[in-house]
Design an enzyme around this catalytic site. Structure first.
Site, PDB file in Angstrom:
ATOM      1  N   HIS A 138      -8.591  -4.429  -5.892  1.00  0.00           N
ATOM      2  CA  HIS A 138      -8.253  -3.068  -6.321  1.00  0.00           C
ATOM      3  C   HIS A 138      -8.027  -3.127  -7.837  1.00  0.00           C
ATOM      4  O   HIS A 138      -6.904  -3.051  -8.313  1.00  0.00           O
ATOM      5  CB  HIS A 138      -6.982  -2.647  -5.568  1.00  0.00           C
ATOM      6  CG  HIS A 138      -6.608  -1.214  -5.741  1.00  0.00           C
ATOM      7  ND1 HIS A 138      -5.329  -0.767  -5.582  1.00  0.00           N
ATOM      8  CD2 HIS A 138      -7.336  -0.115  -6.044  1.00  0.00           C
ATOM      9  CE1 HIS A 138      -5.276   0.543  -5.772  1.00  0.00           C
ATOM     10  NE2 HIS A 138      -6.484   0.963  -6.062  1.00  0.00           N
ATOM     11  N   ARG A 159      -3.855   9.666   1.221  1.00  0.00           N
ATOM     12  CA  ARG A 159      -4.103   8.607   2.195  1.00  0.00           C
ATOM     13  C   ARG A 159      -2.918   8.549   3.165  1.00  0.00           C
ATOM     14  O   ARG A 159      -1.803   8.933   2.809  1.00  0.00           O
ATOM     15  CB  ARG A 159      -4.243   7.251   1.498  1.00  0.00           C
ATOM     16  CG  ARG A 159      -5.552   7.100   0.752  1.00  0.00           C
ATOM     17  CD  ARG A 159      -5.716   5.710   0.191  1.00  0.00           C
ATOM     18  NE  ARG A 159      -4.845   5.447  -0.925  1.00  0.00           N
ATOM     19  CZ  ARG A 159      -3.686   4.844  -0.883  1.00  0.00           C
ATOM     20  NH1 ARG A 159      -3.221   4.359   0.267  1.00  0.00           N
ATOM     21  NH2 ARG A 159      -2.948   4.670  -1.959  1.00  0.00           N
ATOM     22  N   CYS A 217      -1.097   4.537 -11.499  1.00  0.00           N
ATOM     23  CA  CYS A 217      -0.344   3.869 -12.579  1.00  0.00           C
ATOM     24  C   CYS A 217      -1.161   3.879 -13.863  1.00  0.00           C
ATOM     25  O   CYS A 217      -0.942   3.054 -14.746  1.00  0.00           O
ATOM     26  CB  CYS A 217      -0.045   2.423 -12.210  1.00  0.00           C
ATOM     27  SG  CYS A 217       1.413   2.214 -11.214  1.00  0.00           S
ATOM     28  N   ASP A 273     -11.537   1.408 -10.402  1.00  0.00           N
ATOM     29  CA  ASP A 273     -10.723   1.268  -9.188  1.00  0.00           C
ATOM     30  C   ASP A 273     -10.972  -0.007  -8.382  1.00  0.00           C
ATOM     31  O   ASP A 273     -10.042  -0.579  -7.856  1.00  0.00           O
ATOM     32  CB  ASP A 273     -10.944   2.496  -8.295  1.00  0.00           C
ATOM     33  CG  ASP A 273      -9.864   2.655  -7.234  1.00  0.00           C
ATOM     34  OD1 ASP A 273      -8.689   2.400  -7.542  1.00  0.00           O
ATOM     35  OD2 ASP A 273     -10.183   3.030  -6.091  1.00  0.00           O
TER      36      ASP A 273
HETATM   37  C1  OXD Z   1      -5.726   5.045  -4.690  1.00  0.00           C
HETATM   38  C2  OXD Z   1      -6.943   5.723  -5.147  1.00  0.00           C
HETATM   39  O1  OXD Z   1      -4.935   5.652  -3.958  1.00  0.00           O
HETATM   40  O2  OXD Z   1      -7.674   5.103  -5.936  1.00  0.00           O
HETATM   41  O3  OXD Z   1      -5.528   3.886  -5.066  1.00  0.00           O
HETATM   42  O4  OXD Z   1      -7.218   6.840  -4.707  1.00  0.00           O
HETATM   43 MN    MN Z   2      -7.132   3.051  -6.165  1.00  0.00          MN
END
Ligand code: OXD
Ligand code: MN
Length: 581
Positions: A226, A69, A250, A275
């Site tokens: 998230h 990202r 994590c 997620d």
């Molecule tokens: C993040 C993912 O970067 O889930 O949080 O890809």
């Molecule tokens: Mn994520």
């Protein structure tokens, strides 16, 4: 074509701007997927993996400059810059639209434009939301089919309801100088150009289900977070659901599909999501959650038989891998998988041991959630699952205890708002630096964090039986730099304590920063963690915490006048208790 005029007009307008050779409305069926895969094998967008060991699995190798990202190229474009807040990069909507229009102009010449109707959440859930992504990437189509409810059924829902989020995506030239991920929450619109990487290109995920949805959730009275969602079933057959927020990489996916250790016979973990979590107050006064996604886009490195056996087992069929290495017989490989030595690295080059990681540290797998052995059928429940506990966590070598419970919902909001973690490879930038990541939403909140915290505080008043809020840290190290807690499946022991607290079965000890387990309250049977290590894991160093509280204060005060006073009051209370301790 749709029967929704607004959708047809928009598709036509995008085609007029981007000038594709063909337009394809995605149905989401198997024949379409097979056809796309065949085309991508032909164009080398996909590499076929060993079909004996990994049937239906393929590998995509990204442009080496497009593997994560890009937060520095991600913008929230609200009319008022204050609404995006210091947590986001802002651009005026008019300027952003003009910039993107110039990039998109003629960019799909020679390409096919795919129109992907998708639904985030169970197709029949009143809490689900639809979107349409237009893209020139067949890799995006194939991944969206795994990650969302995509195609005909979503289009029917859009035709019925009329509402959808508009997302336009082009891989462009994959030039980092011509790459932007723009969000227009007021228009429910996303424009993404120049990247084919998951979080930038699979627009249903971070762009829609977090940035746009968080904005919508605030105006409509729910929460888009998230967070993973897991069910913990005890030997009596009672299941409690936990939603947990951790910054990227994590161990969320590992926690979401954990297999309880041998000492936990009769306990089961059910995976609802790894997620993203959308939560609504229910008529029964509890908070209910759905997973808007239908698949995992998980980090591959570190996924092995010890760390996440459920994930490893699910990855042997029908997966798309991105940027992993390959063994001599064409199996996917990444660091932490097994002792095999790969022959090709994540760029498809010959691999020589000792020449750095073979798989990219942010390499990924895309797999349907229903492939996971711990898959919960409640994932499809239109009303979602009732949440007993919310858990915040970060990656902190020092200071932060293994687990603590907030004194109240409002104090829990402070625990979430003051979260911090050491950075990982999921985003471009330095790795291992501590950064504030409130509620693990720093890269994903579609509006000003100060307003977001106020929304969380307000939600506490609207939920009659709010979940209890906890904070965990699996990553504390001792003075020799060794992890003090074994983590992975042993985290079950902490989840058990959390659930016992939710049921009111176990007492807790007050500390200036929150409620802690009583000595002996965390089950250590069968573990090599002695009592001294356990008290180290739960230790609260008052002077180090006083310094941390002042850092949190400086961070929160950076949000200026919009910062909820209630949050500062909570902080002052902790500061005072630390002083008196
Ligand atoms: C993040 C993912 O970067 O889930 O949080 O890809
Ligand atoms: Mn994520």
């Amino acid at each position: 074509m749709s029967s929704n005029q607004k959708l047809n007009d928009w598709v036509k307008a995008v085609a007029n701007l981007t000038r594709p050779d063909h337009i394809h409305w995605c149905t989401g069926d198997q024949a379409e997927y097979d056809h796309l895969v065949a085309e991508m094998l032909q164009s080398s967008d996909l590499i076929e993996l060993n079909q004996q060991t990994h049937p239906g699995s393929y590998l995509h190798l990204s442009d080496p400059g497009d593997v994560a990202r890009v937060e520095h190229l991600t913008f929230i474009c609200t009319s008022n810059p204050g609404d995006a807040g210091p947590n986001n990069q802002w651009m005026a909507p008019v300027e952003a639209k003009a910039k993107m229009e110039a990039l998109f102009s003629g960019c799909m010449k020679g390409r096919t434009m795919y129109v992907i109707p998708y639904c985030m959440g169970p197709i029949d859930s009143p809490h689900s939301r639809c979107g349409v992504e237009i893209t020139d990437s067949p890799y995006v189509v194939a991944n969206m089919r795994i990650m969302t409810r995509m195609g005909q059924s979503a289009l029917e829902r859009i035709d019925r309801e009329g509402n959808f989020v508009r997302g336009t995506h082009s891989i462009g030239e994959l030039d980092p100088e011509r790459r932007f991920i723009m969000h227009f929450p007021e228009d429910l619109m996303i424009l993404s150009y120049g990247s084919g990487y998951g979080g930038n290109a699979l627009l249903g995920k971070k762009c829609h289900a977090l940035r746009i949805a968080s904005y919508q959730a605030r105006t409509e009275g729910w929460l888009a977070e998230h967070m993973l969602i897991v069910g913990v079933e005890n030997p009596q057959g009672e299941t409690h659901y936990i939603a947990a927020a951790f910054p990227s990489a994590c161990g969320k996916t590992n926690l979401a599909m954990l297999i309880p250790p041998a000492e936990y016979e009769g306990w089961k973990i059910w995976t609802v999501g790894d997620d993203i979590c959308w939560m609504h107050p229910g008529v029964d006064g509890r908070l209910w959650a759905i997973n808007p996604e239908a698949g995992f886009f998980g980090v591959a490195p570190g996924t092995g038989a010890d760390t996440n056996p459920n994930a490893l087992a699910m990855l042997n069929h029908n997966c798309i891998f991105t940027n992993v290495a390959q063994t001599a017989d064409g199996q996917p490989w990444w660091e932490g998988k097994d002792d095999e030595i790969p022959v090709k690295d994540w760029q498809g080059r010959d691999y020589h041991p000792g020449s750095g990681p073979a798989a990219h540290p942010n390499s990924r797998f895309t797999a349907a959630i229903s492939q996971c052995a711990s898959y919960s059928e409640q994932t499809e429940a239109p009303q979602g699952v009732p949440i007993s506990a919310i858990v915040f966590g970060g990656r902190r070598e020092r200071l932060v205890p293994l687990v603590m419970e907030s004194n109240s919902w409002q104090h829990g909001v402070l625990l979430g708002a003051s979260m911090a973690s050491e950075t990982t490879a999921a985003a471009t930038g330095a790795v291992g630096v501590v950064r504030r990541d409130p509620m693990a939403m720093k890269p994903f909140c579609g509006y000003n964090f100060a307003d977001y915290w106020q929304h969380w505080l307000d939600m506490g008043k609207r939920i009659e039986q709010p979940p209890k809020i906890f904070h965990v840290n699996w990553f504390r190290k001792d003075e020799h730099g060794k992890f003090m807690w074994p983590g992975f499946c042993e985290n079950m022991r902490v989840l058990e304590w959390i659930i016992e607290r939710c049921k009111g079965n176990k007492a807790a000890v007050s500390s200036p920063i929150g409620k802690m387990p009583e000595p002996g309250a965390i089950n250590l049977a069968g573990l090599e963690v002695d009592d001294a290590t356990m008290s180290g894991l739960l230790e609260v160093d008052a002077s180090a915490w006083s310094a941390e509280i002042e850092e949190i204060r400086t961070y929160l005060e950076g949000y200026g006048e919009r910062l909820p006073t209630q949050l500062l009051e909570q902080l002052n209370q902790v500061a005072a208790e630390l002083k008196n301790s």
